[in-house]
Design an enzyme around this catalytic site. Structure first.
Site, short mmCIF file in Angstrom:
data_model
loop_
_atom_site.label_atom_id
_atom_site.label_comp_id
_atom_site.label_asym_id
_atom_site.label_seq_id
_atom_site.Cartn_x
_atom_site.Cartn_y
_atom_site.Cartn_z
N THR A 131 0.82 -1.21 0.00
CA THR A 131 0.00 0.00 0.00
C THR A 131 0.85 1.27 0.00
O THR A 131 1.99 1.26 0.50
CB THR A 131 -0.91 -0.01 1.25
OG1 THR A 131 -1.52 1.26 1.39
CG2 THR A 131 -0.11 -0.27 2.54
N ASP A 132 0.27 2.36 -0.47
CA ASP A 132 0.97 3.65 -0.40
C ASP A 132 1.05 4.18 1.03
O ASP A 132 1.81 5.10 1.31
CB ASP A 132 0.30 4.69 -1.32
CG ASP A 132 -1.16 4.99 -0.97
OD1 ASP A 132 -1.71 4.35 -0.05
OD2 ASP A 132 -1.75 5.87 -1.63
N GLU A 133 0.25 3.59 1.94
CA GLU A 133 0.22 4.11 3.32
C GLU A 133 1.57 3.92 4.04
O GLU A 133 1.82 4.57 5.06
CB GLU A 133 -0.90 3.44 4.13
CG GLU A 133 -2.26 3.71 3.53
CD GLU A 133 -3.41 3.59 4.51
OE1 GLU A 133 -3.17 3.49 5.72
OE2 GLU A 133 -4.56 3.59 4.06
N TYR A 156 -1.95 -0.46 11.01
CA TYR A 156 -2.06 -1.14 9.69
C TYR A 156 -0.85 -0.82 8.82
O TYR A 156 -0.18 -1.74 8.32
CB TYR A 156 -3.36 -0.71 8.98
CG TYR A 156 -3.36 -1.03 7.50
CD1 TYR A 156 -3.39 -2.34 7.05
CD2 TYR A 156 -3.31 0.00 6.53
CE1 TYR A 156 -3.38 -2.64 5.68
CE2 TYR A 156 -3.30 -0.29 5.17
CZ TYR A 156 -3.33 -1.61 4.75
OH TYR A 156 -3.30 -1.90 3.40
N LYS A 160 2.17 -3.24 7.35
CA LYS A 160 2.46 -3.42 5.91
C LYS A 160 3.91 -3.00 5.61
O LYS A 160 4.60 -3.64 4.82
CB LYS A 160 1.49 -2.61 5.05
CG LYS A 160 0.06 -3.11 5.04
CD LYS A 160 -0.14 -4.50 4.44
CE LYS A 160 0.06 -4.57 2.95
NZ LYS A 160 -0.33 -5.90 2.40
P1 NAD Z 1 -9.65 -7.28 2.09
O1 NAD Z 1 -9.69 -7.00 3.55
O2 NAD Z 1 -10.87 -7.00 1.26
O3 NAD Z 1 -9.26 -8.80 1.84
C1 NAD Z 1 -8.26 -9.46 2.57
C2 NAD Z 1 -8.43 -10.95 2.34
O4 NAD Z 1 -7.40 -11.62 3.09
C3 NAD Z 1 -9.77 -11.51 2.86
O5 NAD Z 1 -10.34 -12.36 1.91
C4 NAD Z 1 -9.38 -12.27 4.12
O6 NAD Z 1 -10.24 -13.36 4.41
C5 NAD Z 1 -7.97 -12.72 3.79
N1 NAD Z 1 -7.17 -12.96 5.01
C6 NAD Z 1 -7.05 -12.14 6.09
N2 NAD Z 1 -6.26 -12.71 7.02
C7 NAD Z 1 -5.85 -13.90 6.50
C8 NAD Z 1 -5.00 -14.93 6.99
N3 NAD Z 1 -4.44 -14.85 8.21
N4 NAD Z 1 -4.78 -16.01 6.20
C9 NAD Z 1 -5.37 -16.10 4.97
N5 NAD Z 1 -6.20 -15.15 4.47
C10 NAD Z 1 -6.42 -14.06 5.23
O7 NAD Z 1 -8.39 -6.48 1.54
P2 NAD Z 1 -8.18 -5.72 0.15
O8 NAD Z 1 -8.68 -4.35 0.27
O9 NAD Z 1 -8.65 -6.59 -0.95
O10 NAD Z 1 -6.59 -5.66 0.13
C11 NAD Z 1 -5.81 -6.72 -0.41
C12 NAD Z 1 -4.34 -6.38 -0.31
O11 NAD Z 1 -4.08 -5.19 -1.03
C13 NAD Z 1 -3.88 -6.13 1.12
O12 NAD Z 1 -2.59 -6.66 1.26
C14 NAD Z 1 -3.85 -4.61 1.25
O13 NAD Z 1 -2.88 -4.21 2.17
C15 NAD Z 1 -3.48 -4.22 -0.16
N6 NAD Z 1 -3.96 -2.90 -0.63
C16 NAD Z 1 -5.27 -2.55 -0.50
C17 NAD Z 1 -5.71 -1.33 -1.00
C18 NAD Z 1 -7.16 -0.91 -0.93
O14 NAD Z 1 -7.48 0.22 -1.30
N7 NAD Z 1 -8.08 -1.75 -0.50
C19 NAD Z 1 -4.80 -0.46 -1.61
C20 NAD Z 1 -3.45 -0.84 -1.69
C21 NAD Z 1 -3.04 -2.07 -1.21
O1 DAU Z 2 -4.17 3.99 0.46
C1 DAU Z 2 -4.38 2.61 0.35
C2 DAU Z 2 -5.22 2.14 1.52
O2 DAU Z 2 -6.55 2.60 1.27
C3 DAU Z 2 -5.22 0.62 1.69
O3 DAU Z 2 -3.92 0.21 2.02
C4 DAU Z 2 -6.19 0.21 2.81
O4 DAU Z 2 -6.24 -1.20 2.90
C5 DAU Z 2 -7.57 0.74 2.45
O5 DAU Z 2 -8.48 0.43 3.49
C6 DAU Z 2 -7.52 2.26 2.24
O6 DAU Z 2 -7.23 2.95 3.48
P1 DAU Z 2 -7.97 4.30 3.91
O7 DAU Z 2 -7.88 4.44 5.36
O8 DAU Z 2 -7.53 5.43 3.06
O9 DAU Z 2 -9.48 3.92 3.44
P2 DAU Z 2 -10.89 4.17 4.14
O10 DAU Z 2 -11.95 3.83 3.12
O11 DAU Z 2 -10.99 3.53 5.47
O12 DAU Z 2 -10.90 5.75 4.35
C7 DAU Z 2 -10.78 6.63 3.25
C8 DAU Z 2 -10.81 8.05 3.81
O13 DAU Z 2 -12.14 8.31 4.32
C9 DAU Z 2 -9.90 8.28 5.00
O14 DAU Z 2 -9.40 9.60 4.95
C10 DAU Z 2 -10.80 8.11 6.23
C11 DAU Z 2 -12.14 8.61 5.72
N1 DAU Z 2 -13.33 7.95 6.31
C12 DAU Z 2 -13.39 6.61 6.31
C13 DAU Z 2 -14.49 5.95 6.84
C14 DAU Z 2 -14.55 4.45 6.87
C15 DAU Z 2 -14.38 8.74 6.79
O15 DAU Z 2 -14.33 9.98 6.75
N2 DAU Z 2 -15.46 8.09 7.31
C16 DAU Z 2 -15.57 6.73 7.36
O16 DAU Z 2 -16.58 6.21 7.87
#
Ligand code: NAD
Ligand code: DAU
Length: 350
Positions: A131-133, A156, A160
């Site tokens: 992730t970019d975080e 988190y 990562k």
């Molecule tokens: P998600 O939470 O939707 O899915 C995570 C999956 O991992 C789920 O299916 C869960 O059951 C599985 N999992 C969790 N713990 C596990 C374990 N101990 N063993 C096996 N499986 C397990 O997550 P996502 O949003 O699809 O993110 C996927 C990946 O991409 C993550 O590594 C996250 O850090 C990264 N990522 C997410 C975003 C985003 O915007 N969502 C952006 C950049 C990177």
């Molecule tokens: O940047 C990549 C990341 O993006 C991934 O690595 C993470 O897995 C993914 O969850 C996401 O993280 P964020 O924290 O940016 O996403 P989230 O949707 O939780 O929040 C987006 C923005 O909105 C953040 O500034 C917090 C705000 N927010 C979020 C929620 C859930 C609110 O204002 N209200 C809310 O209820």
């Protein structure tokens, strides 16, 4: 026939990656390993579950003996590792869960890969999806590049960042053929409604308040999830060992502007008077340690591998809303049971 392990394939991004690989590479055997936590859902893969080149295995990457056994049995050619605890708010409540899955789980996979592949690293790829975080928070200007220093702020992002360091260490120390990508915020279908966009769609649809943390001024760089899956495919097949790529949408939005756009789309789709959904916007207590701004420079990926995002945000957001409105059963299933408890704790009791 190549055999590829995709971890976390029942989650949001993982399900899009599994679908892409299963459909695009009929000569690959795709094994989806997922623990099926609250975020994992096999309904995300209904359309491909009976394909002959797809297999699902339920299991936990934290269980080292199980992971070793899995690698021994399947002799994978490569791994695309997405399994993780992914929600920042949950990491603030329960950091240890994030250490276990995101750090220990990743190291378990690295160990098994190293043991199995030690005689021929070059033909076996380990791809870590990150992730970019990990880069921390930007001020009003600038972009994250692949050389930006790590500065994570939430449990988190710290977990990562740690896993990224381990992946690089296994490349540098043992010669594992590892690659990493760091992506910005994804949006699209099958996104679990604890995250900003699907949570807001669900609440607007049900006339519930839309919780905006702080002043809504935080900025995220949104990318269509299928564009992320395409980037993962390109990087998995073409990146040199040890390389990192940033992936992002060049699409920065403050949370409040994004929610106003979403409300406008929802008003249209639900035949509401313009402005009605926006009345649901409610400012709530800010997230602890809330990063101000993320924005990605993805020029390295664009120049070296020819990737570009395919969708304009307005178009992608409308498609996303359409998906949630036509997949009511999926939404109702994932918001029953435990989701209600989580919502109560996160938004009602605090
Ligand atoms: P998600 O939470 O939707 O899915 C995570 C999956 O991992 C789920 O299916 C869960 O059951 C599985 N999992 C969790 N713990 C596990 C374990 N101990 N063993 C096996 N499986 C397990 O997550 P996502 O949003 O699809 O993110 C996927 C990946 O991409 C993550 O590594 C996250 O850090 C990264 N990522 C997410 C975003 C985003 O915007 N969502 C952006 C950049 C990177
Ligand atoms: O940047 C990549 C990341 O993006 C991934 O690595 C993470 O897995 C993914 O969850 C996401 O993280 P964020 O924290 O940016 O996403 P989230 O949707 O939780 O929040 C987006 C923005 O909105 C953040 O500034 C917090 C705000 N927010 C979020 C929620 C859930 C609110 O204002 N209200 C809310 O209820």
């Amino acid at each position: 026939m190549k055999k590829i392990l995709i971890t976390g394939g029942a989650g949001f991004i993982g399900s899009h990656v599994v679908r892409l690989f299963v459909n695009k590479y009929p000569n690959y055997q795709i094994v989806n390993l997922d623990k099926l936590t609250y975020a994992g859902n096999l309904a995300n893969l209904k359309d491909i579950e009976n394909q002959p080149n797809y297999k699902f295995i339920k299991g936990d990457i934290v269980d080292a003996a199980f992971i070793d056994q899995l690698f021994e049995e399947h002799k994978f050619d490569g791994v695309v590792h997405l399994a993780a605890e992914s929600h920042v708010d949950r990491s603030i409540t329960n950091p240890l869960e994030f250490v276990m899955t995101n750090v220990i789980g990743t190291v378990n996979l690295l160990n098994s890969a190293r043991n199995q592949w030690k005689d021929n690293f070059s033909t076996h790829r380990f791809y870590h999806v990150s992730t970019d975080e990990v880069y921390g928070s930007l001020g009003e200007t600038g972009l994250f590049t692949e050389t930006t220093g790590y500065d994570p702020h939430s449990p988190y992002s710290a977990s990562k960042a740690s896993s990224d360091h381990f992946v690089r260490a296994y490349h540098d120390t043992y010669g594992l053929n590892a690659v990493i990508s760091n992506c910005s915020n994804n949006y699209g279908s099958y996104h679990f409604p604890e995250k900003l966009i699907p949570l807001s769609i669900y609440n607007i649809k049900n006339n519930k308040s839309i919780p905006i943390y702080g002043k809504g001024e935080n900025i995220r760089d949104w990318l269509w999830v299928e564009d992320h899956a395409r980037a993962i495919d390109l990087i998995y097949h073409n990146a040199k060992a040890g390389v990192t790529y940033n992936i992002g949408g060049h699409n920065e939005w403050t949370n409040i502007d994004l929610i106003h756009l979403l409300c406008k789309i929802m008003d249209k789709k639900l035949n509401r008077v313009e402005g009605e959904s926006a009345k649901l916007i409610t400012y709530v207590k800010d997230r602890a340690g809330h990063d101000l701004r993320y924005a990605i420079d993805s020029s390295k990926l664009q120049k070296e591998l020819g990737w570009t995002p395919s969708l304009q945000f307005e178009e992608g957001l409308e498609k996303t809303v359409d998906w949630y409105l036509t997949n009511e059963e999926w939404l109702n299933n994932v918001t029953s049971g435990d989701y209600k408890k989580y919502y109560q704790q996160q938004y009602v009791k605090r």
